[in-house]
Scaffold this active site. Sequence first.
Site, mmCIF file in Angstrom:
data_model
loop_
_atom_site.group_PDB
_atom_site.id
_atom_site.type_symbol
_atom_site.label_atom_id
_atom_site.label_comp_id
_atom_site.label_asym_id
_atom_site.label_seq_id
_atom_site.Cartn_x
_atom_site.Cartn_y
_atom_site.Cartn_z
ATOM 1 N N ALA A 189 2.777 -2.415 3.961
ATOM 2 C CA ALA A 189 2.518 -1.415 4.995
ATOM 3 C C ALA A 189 2.023 -2.204 6.207
ATOM 4 O O ALA A 189 1.238 -3.136 6.052
ATOM 5 C CB ALA A 189 1.449 -0.447 4.516
ATOM 6 N N ASN B 147 1.799 3.068 11.110
ATOM 7 C CA ASN B 147 0.997 3.539 12.249
ATOM 8 C C ASN B 147 1.271 2.665 13.459
ATOM 9 O O ASN B 147 1.637 1.498 13.297
ATOM 10 C CB ASN B 147 -0.499 3.444 11.894
ATOM 11 C CG ASN B 147 -0.889 2.045 11.460
ATOM 12 O OD1 ASN B 147 -0.696 1.674 10.303
ATOM 13 N ND2 ASN B 147 -1.375 1.247 12.387
ATOM 14 N N SER C 231 0.821 -1.220 0.000
ATOM 15 C CA SER C 231 0.000 0.000 0.000
ATOM 16 C C SER C 231 0.846 1.258 0.000
ATOM 17 O O SER C 231 1.702 1.439 0.867
ATOM 18 C CB SER C 231 -0.883 0.055 1.252
ATOM 19 O OG SER C 231 -1.867 -0.912 1.198
ATOM 20 N N HIS D 275 -3.260 0.109 -4.572
ATOM 21 C CA HIS D 275 -2.809 -1.077 -5.313
ATOM 22 C C HIS D 275 -3.305 -0.927 -6.755
ATOM 23 O O HIS D 275 -4.494 -1.018 -7.016
ATOM 24 C CB HIS D 275 -3.367 -2.359 -4.694
ATOM 25 C CG HIS D 275 -2.754 -2.692 -3.376
ATOM 26 N ND1 HIS D 275 -1.686 -3.536 -3.242
ATOM 27 C CD2 HIS D 275 -3.041 -2.253 -2.139
ATOM 28 C CE1 HIS D 275 -1.343 -3.622 -1.969
ATOM 29 N NE2 HIS D 275 -2.152 -2.852 -1.276
ATOM 30 N N MET E 287 -1.970 -7.336 6.626
ATOM 31 C CA MET E 287 -2.976 -8.202 6.006
ATOM 32 C C MET E 287 -2.468 -8.842 4.710
ATOM 33 O O MET E 287 -3.253 -9.169 3.821
ATOM 34 C CB MET E 287 -4.246 -7.385 5.731
ATOM 35 C CG MET E 287 -4.812 -6.707 6.970
ATOM 36 S SD MET E 287 -6.194 -5.636 6.569
ATOM 37 C CE MET E 287 -6.347 -4.680 8.091
ATOM 38 N N SER E 288 -1.161 -8.998 4.590
ATOM 39 C CA SER E 288 -0.621 -9.538 3.324
ATOM 40 C C SER E 288 0.665 -10.312 3.586
ATOM 41 O O SER E 288 0.926 -10.762 4.703
ATOM 42 C CB SER E 288 -0.337 -8.375 2.364
ATOM 43 O OG SER E 288 0.730 -7.581 2.845
ATOM 44 N N HIS F 188 -7.052 4.203 6.780
ATOM 45 C CA HIS F 188 -6.238 3.772 5.627
ATOM 46 C C HIS F 188 -5.470 4.942 4.997
ATOM 47 O O HIS F 188 -4.376 4.764 4.465
ATOM 48 C CB HIS F 188 -7.131 3.096 4.577
ATOM 49 C CG HIS F 188 -6.376 2.448 3.442
ATOM 50 N ND1 HIS F 188 -5.398 1.494 3.630
ATOM 51 C CD2 HIS F 188 -6.453 2.630 2.090
ATOM 52 C CE1 HIS F 188 -4.909 1.118 2.449
ATOM 53 N NE2 HIS F 188 -5.535 1.793 1.502
ATOM 54 N N HIS G 6 -5.569 -9.786 -1.634
ATOM 55 C CA HIS G 6 -5.737 -9.918 -0.177
ATOM 56 C C HIS G 6 -6.916 -10.841 0.126
ATOM 57 O O HIS G 6 -7.905 -10.854 -0.615
ATOM 58 C CB HIS G 6 -6.031 -8.556 0.455
ATOM 59 C CG HIS G 6 -4.974 -7.528 0.211
ATOM 60 N ND1 HIS G 6 -4.953 -6.735 -0.919
ATOM 61 C CD2 HIS G 6 -3.892 -7.166 0.954
ATOM 62 C CE1 HIS G 6 -3.905 -5.925 -0.863
ATOM 63 N NE2 HIS G 6 -3.240 -6.164 0.250
ATOM 64 N N TYR H 282 -9.140 -10.420 2.340
ATOM 65 C CA TYR H 282 -10.371 -9.676 2.652
ATOM 66 C C TYR H 282 -11.128 -9.224 1.400
ATOM 67 O O TYR H 282 -12.262 -8.779 1.492
ATOM 68 C CB TYR H 282 -10.078 -8.484 3.571
ATOM 69 C CG TYR H 282 -9.095 -7.475 3.020
ATOM 70 C CD1 TYR H 282 -9.465 -6.566 2.028
ATOM 71 C CD2 TYR H 282 -7.793 -7.412 3.500
ATOM 72 C CE1 TYR H 282 -8.575 -5.643 1.526
ATOM 73 C CE2 TYR H 282 -6.884 -6.495 3.002
ATOM 74 C CZ TYR H 282 -7.281 -5.612 2.017
ATOM 75 O OH TYR H 282 -6.380 -4.713 1.516
ATOM 76 N N GLU H 283 -10.482 -9.339 0.226
ATOM 77 C CA GLU H 283 -11.182 -8.984 -1.013
ATOM 78 C C GLU H 283 -12.095 -10.122 -1.474
ATOM 79 O O GLU H 283 -12.798 -9.992 -2.471
ATOM 80 C CB GLU H 283 -10.169 -8.637 -2.103
ATOM 81 C CG GLU H 283 -9.401 -7.365 -1.793
ATOM 82 C CD GLU H 283 -8.257 -7.137 -2.770
ATOM 83 O OE1 GLU H 283 -8.465 -6.403 -3.739
ATOM 84 O OE2 GLU H 283 -7.159 -7.685 -2.564
HETATM 85 N N1 HPA Z 1 -3.026 -3.428 11.075
HETATM 86 C C1 HPA Z 1 -3.152 -4.237 10.005
HETATM 87 N N2 HPA Z 1 -2.728 -3.920 8.801
HETATM 88 C C2 HPA Z 1 -2.119 -2.736 8.641
HETATM 89 C C3 HPA Z 1 -1.959 -1.840 9.699
HETATM 90 C C4 HPA Z 1 -2.434 -2.194 10.978
HETATM 91 O O1 HPA Z 1 -2.317 -1.459 11.979
HETATM 92 N N3 HPA Z 1 -1.311 -0.749 9.195
HETATM 93 C C5 HPA Z 1 -1.087 -0.996 7.883
HETATM 94 N N4 HPA Z 1 -1.583 -2.194 7.533
#
Ligand code: HPA
Length: 299
Positions: free
Chosen positions: A140, A261, A57, A88, A237-238, A273, A110, A112-113
């Site tokens: 990310a 973050n 990302s 993406h 998530m990847s 996001h 992903h 979740y898609e």
């Molecule tokens: N959690 C899950 N996936 C992420 C995060 C997070 O805090 N930041 C960027 N991708």
Amino acid sequence: MGSFRPDATVRPAAAFYPPVSLLDSTMSEDSAQLAAAVAAVRQHTDLVPEVALVLGSGLGALADEVEDAVVISTGDVPYYPGSTVEGHAGRLVLGQLAGRPVLVIQGRAHAYEGHSPRALGFPIRLAHALGARGLILTNAAGGVNPAFGPGTLMLITDHLNLSFLSPLTGPVGEGETRFPDMSNPYDEAWRMRARNIALTHTIPYREGVYVWTAGPSYETPAEIRFFASAGADAVGMSTVPEAIQAAALGVPVLGISTITNPAAGLSVTPLDHSEVLEVGRAVRDRLATWVRAIVAEGV
Ligand code: HPA
């Protein structure tokens, strides 16, 4: 294969590709889909990538540095799992980076898609089938380790698969090991070289364990405390399904997280996001320098 069911997001082959059933009746459906995808790429270029890079990302800018680039929309590649996430692009870029032939994948699938676990490994199977002998995965991630603030680059040393999904679910694919060893998921020798390169280029970085959750909801503070107690340093998530897929194919992996973050409960502000995309953009130059130098050394 009778038990194989393409998931709902698989695209029908474009009109000029023969239906998979006609490609070669001796092939499994899985192999035939891969062959159709390879054929589609080969209509555009015969470049054999040495390394494939998956960009996470907000980290897509590296693709713009590829020289003599051939850009293929993943929508034009039959059976490629479609990307629906902002940040993406859904592109494959083949060309030269740091003087080496590369495939840059800006179209990560992903869980979740709605993709099947098997589909999550499709881009990696495609990279391998096109000739890639090494895989660099970027992502990310949220910082679970409180010392890893936004902007930290983290060399992934190991992972925790807390989604409990696997891209190897189903019949064994071509060239795959049924029960791959996972004791060196992020290649130790390659990591050592990446460390030296970071030192040479004075790129600050940390090292740590990445935990994969299926998402798309961010984690709860209790989950983050649990992950921290289990030894995780970053959450996302990847990446993990791609590393598992690569292990099954014997392709060495290097993984780098950009911490965008603090993970849930470690910051007073809610996760968003857009924050993930912004921090990704801010550190992309450092990441690009590191990755370029890693690619320049070869696999
Ligand atoms: N959690 C899950 N996936 C992420 C995060 C997070 O805090 N930041 C960027 N991708």
